[in-house]
Enzyme design. Sequence first.
Site, PDB file in Angstrom:
ATOM      1  CB  CYS A  63      58.378  69.104  17.853  1.00  0.00           C
ATOM      2  SG  CYS A  63      58.635  70.898  17.954  1.00  0.00           S
TER       3      CYS A  63
ATOM      4  CG  ASN B 221      48.112  65.140  22.811  1.00  0.00           C
ATOM      5  OD1 ASN B 221      48.841  65.630  21.965  1.00  0.00           O
ATOM      6  ND2 ASN B 221      47.721  65.815  23.862  1.00  0.00           N
TER       7      ASN B 221
END
Length: 336
Positions: free
Chosen positions: A91, A192
Site C-alpha cells: 500500500c 500485477n
Amino acid sequence: MEGMLDHGLRDILTRVGGVDRCVSEFIRITDQLLPSRSFVRVVPELKHGSRTPAGVPVRPQLLGSDPVCLAENAARLAELAPAGIDLNFGCPAKTVNRHRGGAVLLDEPELIHAIVAAVRRAVPAPIAVSAKMRLGYDDDARLLDCAHAIASAGASELAVHARTKAHGYRPPAYWESIAAVREAVRLPVIANGEIWSADDAARCRQVTGCSTLMLGRGMVRRPGLALAIRAAGQPAAAPRETTASYSDAAVAALPWRRVVPLLADFWADVCGRVERRHRAGRLKQWLNYLRVAYPEAQQAFDALRAVNDPDAISAWVLRIQELPAPASTALQPEKA
C-alpha cells in the site's frame, strides 16, 4: 482498492466470470486483537465459506507492522476458515506508510520476514499465507531481499506490483523486475500492474514468465477483462455475441447492455448498506472508471454529475434498464 472494490463490487464483478480468486481490502492491525466481527465486516464472505455469491474464493488481507499482533489476529481470522490470508506490503498511501504499514516496510526486509514467519506459524497449515509487495519504497535496491524474506518465511505465493511506492500508479509498470523476482524465489509469483487489456496480459506474461495475473483498476474499468484474458488464452475462444465493430476485447466480452443490469444491482446494494448522503458518490465513482471504456458510461456520468438525490438516481437506473440496447458500439483502442 480500498474505498472502491469492497464486497459489494466483488459480488458484481465475480458474477461476470473469469476471476479465480479475490483479495479483500486491507484490514488494519495495530496493537489489539480484533473481534471476529471486525473481519466479517470487511469480508462478509467469511459467513459463506469465504466465497462470493458466484462461488469465487476471497482471501482476507491484513496490514500492519507488529509480528506478534499480526500473528494473533491471523490466528483469530483462521477460526473463520478464510480462503487463505494475505499480507500487505504494497500500500502506497501516505497515512498508512506514516503509521508503518504497507510499502514503507520494504525498507525493512528483516521485519517483513518476521511478520510472514509469525503469521505462518500462527495459522493452520491448510490455510495459505500469501503476500503482496511493490518493487520497493523509494527505489528497488532491496527488491530481492524482500522477496527472499517473504519466501524463506514460508509464504505460499507472492504478488508483485511492478512499481515502487515512489512511482505511485504512474505508468509504466516495470514487468522485467517481476521476472527477476520470479527467477530469484521458489514460490509462485503473481504479476500485477498496468494490465488494462487482454493484449497487456499477454505481454505481461511474456515478460514476467508468470502464468497468474492480478487485476485491480483494469477490472473495475472493464468488468469483462478477466473473461477476455481467459478467452485469449484458449486455443479456440468461444464466439462472441457482439459484432466485430468492437475494438476492445474486454468490452466485447461484456458490452454495455450487459453492464446495465450490473449497475442496477450495484446501486441496489449501495442503497441497502451505504448512508444516504454517500450513495450517489459510490455510483459515480464506478461510472468514472467505466467511462474510460464505455461511451455510454460517459453519457451516464455526465447526466448524473450534479445529481445527489438517491431517489432521482433510482429513477435514472430504472430508465436505463428500460432503454433498448444499441446494435453495436465502435470503440477506438485506448492507451491507458
